[in-house]
Write a protein that holds these residues in place. Structure first.
Motif, PDB file in Angstrom:
ATOM      1  N   ALA A   1      -8.501   0.049 -10.470  1.00 58.67           N
ATOM      2  CA  ALA A   1      -9.148  -0.925 -10.555  1.00 58.67           C
ATOM      3  C   ALA A   1     -10.059  -1.233 -11.926  1.00 58.67           C
ATOM      4  O   ALA A   1     -10.775  -0.194 -12.390  1.00 58.67           O
ATOM      5  N   GLY A   2      -9.845  -2.014 -12.546  1.00 60.99           N
ATOM      6  CA  GLY A   2     -10.564  -2.446 -13.943  1.00 60.99           C
ATOM      7  C   GLY A   2      -9.556  -1.903 -15.246  1.00 60.99           C
ATOM      8  O   GLY A   2     -10.041  -1.917 -16.160  1.00 60.99           O
ATOM      9  N   TYR A   3      -8.520  -1.366 -14.892  1.00 62.49           N
ATOM     10  CA  TYR A   3      -7.548  -0.664 -15.800  1.00 62.49           C
ATOM     11  C   TYR A   3      -6.394  -1.803 -15.938  1.00 62.49           C
ATOM     12  O   TYR A   3      -5.669  -2.307 -15.019  1.00 62.49           O
ATOM     13  N   TYR A   4      -5.794  -1.948 -17.152  1.00 67.63           N
ATOM     14  CA  TYR A   4      -4.637  -2.378 -17.625  1.00 67.63           C
ATOM     15  C   TYR A   4      -3.823  -1.377 -18.604  1.00 67.63           C
ATOM     16  O   TYR A   4      -4.748  -0.952 -19.600  1.00 67.63           O
ATOM     17  N   GLY A   5      -2.482  -1.120 -18.596  1.00 68.66           N
ATOM     18  CA  GLY A   5      -1.896  -0.428 -19.518  1.00 68.66           C
ATOM     19  C   GLY A   5      -2.767   0.891 -19.674  1.00 68.66           C
ATOM     20  O   GLY A   5      -2.740   1.559 -21.063  1.00 68.66           O
ATOM     21  N   GLY A   6      -3.265   1.664 -18.635  1.00 69.55           N
ATOM     22  CA  GLY A   6      -3.677   2.990 -18.990  1.00 69.55           C
ATOM     23  C   GLY A   6      -5.125   3.040 -19.496  1.00 69.55           C
ATOM     24  O   GLY A   6      -5.631   4.188 -19.470  1.00 69.55           O
ATOM     25  N   GLY A   7      -5.756   1.893 -19.692  1.00 70.73           N
ATOM     26  CA  GLY A   7      -7.163   1.833 -20.268  1.00 70.73           C
ATOM     27  C   GLY A   7      -8.042   1.059 -19.566  1.00 70.73           C
ATOM     28  O   GLY A   7      -7.500   0.018 -19.179  1.00 70.73           O
TER      29      GLY A   7
ATOM     30  N   LYS B   1     -16.346  -3.659 -20.086  1.00 71.60           N
ATOM     31  CA  LYS B   1     -17.461  -2.632 -20.338  1.00 71.60           C
ATOM     32  C   LYS B   1     -18.017  -1.616 -19.237  1.00 71.60           C
ATOM     33  O   LYS B   1     -18.668  -0.857 -19.341  1.00 71.60           O
ATOM     34  N   PHE B   2     -17.486  -2.233 -18.091  1.00 75.22           N
ATOM     35  CA  PHE B   2     -17.971  -1.241 -16.811  1.00 75.22           C
ATOM     36  C   PHE B   2     -16.903  -0.259 -16.436  1.00 75.22           C
ATOM     37  O   PHE B   2     -17.237   0.398 -15.413  1.00 75.22           O
ATOM     38  N   GLY B   3     -15.857  -0.045 -17.343  1.00 77.16           N
ATOM     39  CA  GLY B   3     -14.867   1.038 -16.948  1.00 77.16           C
ATOM     40  C   GLY B   3     -14.328   0.869 -15.568  1.00 77.16           C
ATOM     41  O   GLY B   3     -13.523  -0.140 -15.356  1.00 77.16           O
ATOM     42  N   ASP B   4     -14.129   1.885 -14.981  1.00 81.93           N
ATOM     43  CA  ASP B   4     -13.479   1.884 -13.548  1.00 81.93           C
ATOM     44  C   ASP B   4     -14.319   1.238 -12.574  1.00 81.93           C
ATOM     45  O   ASP B   4     -15.560   1.387 -12.215  1.00 81.93           O
ATOM     46  N   TRP B   5     -13.623   0.274 -12.200  1.00 83.14           N
ATOM     47  CA  TRP B   5     -14.119  -0.645 -10.988  1.00 83.14           C
ATOM     48  C   TRP B   5     -13.826  -0.051  -9.471  1.00 83.14           C
ATOM     49  O   TRP B   5     -13.900  -0.834  -8.580  1.00 83.14           O
ATOM     50  N   PHE B   6     -13.736   1.306  -9.441  1.00 79.23           N
ATOM     51  CA  PHE B   6     -13.424   1.528  -8.156  1.00 79.23           C
ATOM     52  C   PHE B   6     -14.704   1.509  -7.122  1.00 79.23           C
ATOM     53  O   PHE B   6     -14.204   1.289  -5.918  1.00 79.23           O
ATOM     54  N   MET B   7     -15.879   1.742  -7.644  1.00 75.56           N
ATOM     55  CA  MET B   7     -17.060   1.373  -6.830  1.00 75.56           C
ATOM     56  C   MET B   7     -17.310   0.182  -6.480  1.00 75.56           C
ATOM     57  O   MET B   7     -17.661  -0.176  -5.269  1.00 75.56           O
ATOM     58  N   PHE B   8     -16.809  -1.010  -7.099  1.00 71.84           N
ATOM     59  CA  PHE B   8     -16.822  -2.284  -6.752  1.00 71.84           C
ATOM     60  C   PHE B   8     -16.023  -2.557  -5.780  1.00 71.84           C
ATOM     61  O   PHE B   8     -16.256  -3.100  -4.510  1.00 71.84           O
TER      62      PHE B   8
END
Lengths: 179, 179
Positions: free
Chosen positions: A89-95, A99-106
């Motif tokens: 979540a919040g990642y495309y193309g490996g990065g 600015k919030f980095g990983d959206w797994f918590m959302f």
């Protein structure tokens, strides 16, 4: 029950009776998880259904005894543990792309609410437990690398209906066109 | 509509007709925000209701033109912007109490789902837009320090019903007692 009524009436439940949870109710909860929306449909969730009393006891040891959910981790017939697969979540193309980095918590917040609303609709109580030693609890549950355990959700038939908690007034959080 | 049907049927909507949104529908959405659960009832949410076309256009400039929600930011009758007050969720006594630091994204995930489900129940479409330049967009909306803008939610009556997106099988994310 309507959505609005469910959202308004749902409470955090920390006291359950000993009745087990019917298989079809559990299936409805799993289906609600499955149908949750997520970042670009990345579906980062993993769900652990805990019935083993020894696992519950080991999880309880990771919770501060002052946490109001300390007891119900072992008394609820089932504890759900919700985990996220990192770098989805919040990642495309490996990065990360914001600015919030990983959206797994959302995304796990979305899944959590779907679980809680569905459970309430089925007459089941939930409480979202987020205050515990996540590293220790992840070890108890054998959560692999690149996954994070976020919350524990004791689940069962409520024995009481807690009073509503106070809320901010709508006009206190509402803004027009700009903050 | 039942919770389960709403969760299963709700889609991301990026095409709206020009009808305005009735005041009582908006009130129901605000009420769903107000009644959302949150970390220790900390209620970190702030909601901006954007109708001003100039503000929408300025927000559009913060979105990559390849984002499928690029157009609907300016064509939706209303855009909701959901912000979080930092250092509330996941905090006690002035500091974070878990390894995940600030839980505002988790709590805003909960609020977002309550907005989307309530909107769908009212016949309204939403899409969660998370991919944009958050710093620039926060400036457009005059979001103050110690608050973060997390997502934009274009809102309006859908002109189409997109097909369901593929989902992981339940057995692929379900675990018993341990991961």
């Amino acid at each position: 029950m309507t959505i609005m009524k469910t959202i308004q009436e749902r409470r955090s439940i920390r006291r359950h009776d000993s009745r087990d949870i019917p298989a079809d109710s559990l299936q409805s909860i799993f289906k609600a998880v499955q149908c949750s929306q997520s970042w670009a449909n990345s579906q980062c969730w993993e769900l652990i259904v805990i019935r083993d009393q020894n696992v519950k006891k080991a999880l309880q040891e990771t919770i501060p005894s002052g946490n109001p959910s300390y007891q119900c981790i072992v008394t609820a017939p089932i504890v759900l543990a919700l985990c996220g697969h990192l770098e989805k979540a919040g990642y495309y193309g490996g990065g990360p792309v914001t600015k919030f980095g990983d959206w797994f918590m959302f995304d796990l917040g979305i899944v959590t609410e779907n679980i809680c609303l569905t459970a309430h609709d089925l007459g089941l109580g939930t409480v979202v437990v987020g205050l515990f030693d996540h590293a220790k609890a992840a070890k108890v549950l054998s959560v692999p690398e690149n996954y994070e355990l976020a919350v524990l959700l004791p689940l069962g038939y409520p024995t009481d209906t807690p009073a509503p908690t106070p809320r901010r007034k709508i006009e206190d959080f509402l803004h027009e066109d700009r903050f």
